[in-house]
Scaffold this active site. Structure first.
Site, PDB file in Angstrom:
ATOM      1  N   GLY A 208       0.718  -0.456  -0.046  1.00  0.00           N
ATOM      2  CA  GLY A 208       0.000   0.056  -0.106  1.00  0.00           C
ATOM      3  C   GLY A 208       0.616   1.020   0.051  1.00  0.00           C
ATOM      4  O   GLY A 208       2.304   1.634  -0.200  1.00  0.00           O
ATOM      5  N   ASN A 209       0.287   2.208  -0.033  1.00  0.00           N
ATOM      6  CA  ASN A 209       1.182   3.410  -0.061  1.00  0.00           C
ATOM      7  C   ASN A 209       0.767   4.418   1.659  1.00  0.00           C
ATOM      8  O   ASN A 209      -1.090   4.605   2.111  1.00  0.00           O
ATOM      9  CB  ASN A 209       1.201   4.015  -1.203  1.00  0.00           C
ATOM     10  CG  ASN A 209      -0.386   4.657  -1.756  1.00  0.00           C
ATOM     11  OD1 ASN A 209      -0.483   5.587  -1.215  1.00  0.00           O
ATOM     12  ND2 ASN A 209      -0.671   4.654  -2.452  1.00  0.00           N
ATOM     13  N   GLN A 210       0.996   5.698   1.182  1.00  0.00           N
ATOM     14  CA  GLN A 210       0.601   6.647   1.960  1.00  0.00           C
ATOM     15  C   GLN A 210      -0.719   7.312   2.346  1.00  0.00           C
ATOM     16  O   GLN A 210      -0.987   8.572   2.879  1.00  0.00           O
ATOM     17  CB  GLN A 210       1.734   7.756   3.287  1.00  0.00           C
ATOM     18  CG  GLN A 210       3.000   7.490   3.416  1.00  0.00           C
ATOM     19  CD  GLN A 210       3.406   6.922   4.731  1.00  0.00           C
ATOM     20  OE1 GLN A 210       2.243   6.566   5.317  1.00  0.00           O
ATOM     21  NE2 GLN A 210       4.029   6.326   5.091  1.00  0.00           N
TER      22      GLN A 210
END
Ligand code: CTP
Length: 414
Positions: A208-210
């Site tokens: 995933g990412n931020q």
């Protein structure tokens, strides 16, 4: 901006404390005017501590300052949240038995009411008539949200989330200040992607990412408020979608690509605010990968092979070809490095992606991602080929304000 925040006596009064916080954090001077009934739910010390100003409910305190006239006259915005059925009735009939109803009669600025009550009360003919009267007089009455009410019941009547009330109220104030038409995106169909994609590795793990989705949701909220019909293709997020927006939840970059492609021919504007994963695991394992995944080599860690995801933005530009519909807006997340500044990298990406606008965000730990405000540079195509792309810098500003600036830029292009 000078804001009077009226709070009437409903259980949703507690949500007004968060709304107050959002408004003061955005730099507004907020005076809270609760009704006596509101103080049964949230006491005066809370309002005084959060606003940094004294709080009164009647017209008999500080009488030499004539607060019942001064507060309304001096305000740039009067916002009441929650507005109960009783408050709506009093406002519609011009009653003035306490400080808040006096403020409503003396205000010459935009007035925004955010009703909250049980569905039966909201649907009652008396309330409908009061809301119609108020709207006819130019008062902005926000539609209540649907969902869980105080008891076990559900239905329309819930106070919308504080972020939505803030965005809508500030937009109303801004439009009034500019003497503008307001619904300047009416008739436009826009598709906004928001949040980060998740690329699953096995049933319990993903890459995933931020991205929090806040900027994409703020864009959706602003577009809906300006009259657009809005499709929000959203990756995983905990944000409650704005009212009046159709949400298509997706998980992976491939799902997001499919959702964008499915609607591509029906939209006027595509805004790619999502943080799309550039890579995904080459292989999805449909049972949990165990720590000891290789019995012959119990301490070994698995190697994950990644493959490239499609570039939805670049593919959309290619699919559109030489036409101008839909108008395509890209976002760029940049940190700047020894090869160039945030803006240098943004200009390079603008060339590479070929979108009509590029909104360049400075990102990093504690900057932009998950925050309520950021600074962006909006790049647009130069008038003559070979000239540098003109740039408008916005911020540091709340993401709701950045959203308005992006739609202003879109309207300029349209
Ligand atoms: N984007 C996309 N599909 C991808 C990756 C990004 O559509 N697979 C879109 C984003 O939604 C955004 C823009 O492309 O509008 C730029 O995203 P960004 O992550 O900044 O750029 P990348 O193309 O991934 O380039 P790099 O990672 O090299 O900075």
């Amino acid at each position: 901006m000078r804001i009077v925040l009226g709070v009437s006596g409903g259980i949703a009064a507690y949500k007004a404390a968060s709304l107050l916080r959002l408004l003061t954090e955005a730099g507004h001077e907020v005076t809270v005017v609760p009704t006596d009934a509101a103080l049964h739910f949230v006491g005066a010390p809370t309002w005084e501590a959060l606003s940094g100003r004294p709080v009164q409910t009647d017209v008999w305190t500080s009488i030499t300052e004539v607060p019942h006239v001064r507060l309304g006259q001096q305000a740039d915005l009067v916002l009441v949240a929650p507005a109960t059925a009783d408050l709506l009735a009093k406002a519609a009939h011009g009653l003035a038995g306490d400080l808040l109803t006096n403020v409503l009669l003396t205000a010459r600025c935009p007035v925004v009411l955010a009703p909250a009550m049980h569905t039966e009360m909201w649907d009652h003919a008396a309330t409908r008539a009061n809301v119609a009267t108020l709207r006819e007089r130019g008062v902005h009455v926000i539609e209540p949200a649907s969902g869980r009410l105080t008891g076990a019941d559900t239905g329309p009547g819930r106070l919308p989330e504080p972020e939505h009330i803030r965005d809508e109220a500030l937009r109303v104030a801004r439009v009034a200040a500019e003497g503008g038409a307001g619904a300047d995106l009416a008739g436009r169909r826009v598709l906004i992607t928001a949040g980060g994609t998740r690329e699953p590795l096995d049933p319990v793990r993903y890459l995933g990412n931020q991205s929090s989705g806040k900027q994409g949701f703020a864009l959706a909220s602003a577009a809906a408020a300006r009259g657009a019909s809005v499709l929000l293709v959203s990756g995983a997020t905990t944000i409650v979608p704005p009212p009046g927006v159709e949400v298509i939840p997706v998980q992976t970059a491939l799902d997001m690509r499919d959702a964008v492609e499915a609607h591509f021919d029906q939209i006027d504007v595509l805004v790619m605010a999502a943080a799309v994963a550039d890579f995904r695991p080459a292989e999805y394992v449909d049972t949990k990968i165990k720590k000891t995944h290789d019995p012959a080599n119990p301490d070994a860690a698995p190697t994950i092979t990644l493959v490239r995801n499609p570039d939805i933005l670049a593919d959309s530009v290619a699919r559109r070809g030489s036409g101008r519909t839909p108008l395509i807006v890209g976002f760029a997340a940049e940190t700047g490095d020894d090869r160039g500044s945030v803006l240098d990298h943004g200009r390079e990406k603008f060339e590479r992606k070929g979108s009509d606008l590029l909104v360049v965000n400075e990102v990093g730990v504690g900057v932009t991602f998950g925050q309520d405000s950021s600074t962006v540079h909006i790049l647009r195509r130069p008038e003559a080929p070979g000239e540098p792309a003109p740039v408008t810098t916005v911020g540091p500003a709340p993401k709701s304000e950045i959203a308005e600036a992006v739609w202003d830029a879109v309207l300029h292009e349209l």
